[in-house]
Design an enzyme around this catalytic site. Structure first.
Site, PDB file in Angstrom:
ATOM      1  N   LYS A 231      -3.082   8.160   9.530  1.00 53.75           N
ATOM      2  CA  LYS A 231      -2.788   7.810  10.918  1.00 53.75           C
ATOM      3  C   LYS A 231      -3.199   8.908  11.896  1.00 53.75           C
ATOM      4  O   LYS A 231      -3.486  10.043  11.528  1.00 53.75           O
ATOM      5  CB  LYS A 231      -1.301   7.489  11.067  1.00 53.75           C
ATOM      6  CG  LYS A 231      -0.910   6.157  10.454  1.00 53.75           C
ATOM      7  CD  LYS A 231       0.546   5.819  10.709  1.00 53.75           C
ATOM      8  CE  LYS A 231       0.880   4.430  10.159  1.00 53.75           C
ATOM      9  NZ  LYS A 231       2.308   4.084  10.343  1.00 53.75           N
ATOM     10  N   ARG A 265       4.089   4.460   1.546  1.00 49.14           N
ATOM     11  CA  ARG A 265       3.155   3.361   1.808  1.00 49.14           C
ATOM     12  C   ARG A 265       1.804   3.980   2.140  1.00 49.14           C
ATOM     13  O   ARG A 265       1.667   4.678   3.153  1.00 49.14           O
ATOM     14  CB  ARG A 265       3.665   2.496   2.957  1.00 49.14           C
ATOM     15  CG  ARG A 265       2.810   1.276   3.264  1.00 49.14           C
ATOM     16  CD  ARG A 265       3.403   0.465   4.403  1.00 49.14           C
ATOM     17  NE  ARG A 265       2.611  -0.715   4.713  1.00 49.14           N
ATOM     18  CZ  ARG A 265       1.567  -0.727   5.554  1.00 49.14           C
ATOM     19  NH1 ARG A 265       1.211   0.381   6.180  1.00 49.14           N
ATOM     20  NH2 ARG A 265       0.893  -1.841   5.778  1.00 49.14           N
TER      21      ARG A 265
END
Length: 284
Positions: A231, A265
């Site tokens: 991210k 995740r």
């Protein structure tokens, strides 16, 4: 904040009568059935591609496969329920047929999509909106009696990164999740996992403040899932790109594990499994 929590401490998930032990952290591989997810290598464009990627994840040690048909990257295009289901259901059915032992979570904020995905063979609902984007979600989860991952997000995928603001991000996220946990308890939903929502309606500073205090989420005595994988909170700090953010992802996953995260995740399962093994070895 009260010392008492809503749920007794849980170290396992009940998935259709099968107990999944989370005393050792587990890995969730990301499988995007979308054309526009932020990390291009995570996208699959056919059932065959999805099967290949899922097989790789399983071989590398993933416990869960998280399937999404709606991109939740900042500014993502909104699609209809029917289009989302058209992407998800055929893949879920084929995955269950090919890998019958696989544990599938469906990444959706829509109650109808969640229900039809569970009917197709998925096992867990992973909701980025914690019920805020579909008022029927909580009652659907309770009726289906499946584990529920609920995430904090400020806004929607279309506007969440437009000037996110908090007076105190940690306290506001914890307070938000506490109210949601209370609502779920009232509906007798027992298997709940919380996700602080890194990158969802938060600045880089907000993300690192939450990570710095991740152990504070133990107040819920629920399992915590984190999703940093590739991210912007990583590659923007490092001034690189999502494609170059694997090492940074591993660093943050290591910190999260040491602060009590139970599920990672990720896009890169092998590296995350290695991370768990090393952190577990260090602990003992």
């Amino acid at each position: 904040m009260a010392e008492k929590t809503f749920f007794e401490p849980k170290k396992s998930l009940n998935i259709k009568g099968k107990l999944v032990d989370l005393s050792t952290p587990k890995i969730m591989g990301i499988l995007n059935i979308t054309p526009d997810s932020f990390y291009s290598n995570s996208r699959t464009n056919s059932i065959d591609q999805a099967l290949t990627k899922a097989e790789q994840f399983i071989n590398e040690g993933a416990t869960f496969i998280d399937i999404g048909g709606y991109s939740s990257r900042p500014g993502a295009k909104d699609i209809s329920e029917d289009e989302e289901l058209g992407r998800l259901v055929p893949v879920i059915e084929k995955l269950v047929e090919t890998f019958p032992e696989i544990l599938i979570s469906v990444d959706t904020f829509r109650a109808r999509v969640a229900e039809e995905s569970i009917s197709a063979g998925a096992h867990i609902i992973n909701d980025i909106s914690a019920g805020d984007l579909d008022e029927k979600m909580f009652e659907t989860v309770a009726r289906l009696n499946v584990p529920y991952i609920m995430m904090h997000m400020q806004g929607t995928p279309q506007n969440m990164q437009t000037h996110p603001y908090y007076k105190n991000v940690l306290l506001e996220v914890i307070d938000y999740l506490a109210k949601k946990v209370a609502d779920l308890k009232a509906l007798h939903v027992h298997d709940v996992i919380i996700d602080p929502g890194f990158g969802f309606g938060k600045t880089i500073e907000h993300n690192y403040e939450l990570l710095n205090h991740l152990e504070d989420f133990k107040i819920f005595k629920l399992q915590v899932l984190v999703g940093f994988s590739r991210k912007g909170m990583i590659h923007k700090v490092l001034e690189t790109s999502a494609a170059e953010a694997l090492n940074g992802t591993t660093v943050l996953n290591t910190i999260a594990l040491q602060k009590g995260a139970s599920i990672l995740r990720v896009h890169d399962v092998k590296e995350a499994v290695e991370c768990v093994k090393l952190v577990e070895r260090l602990a003992g």
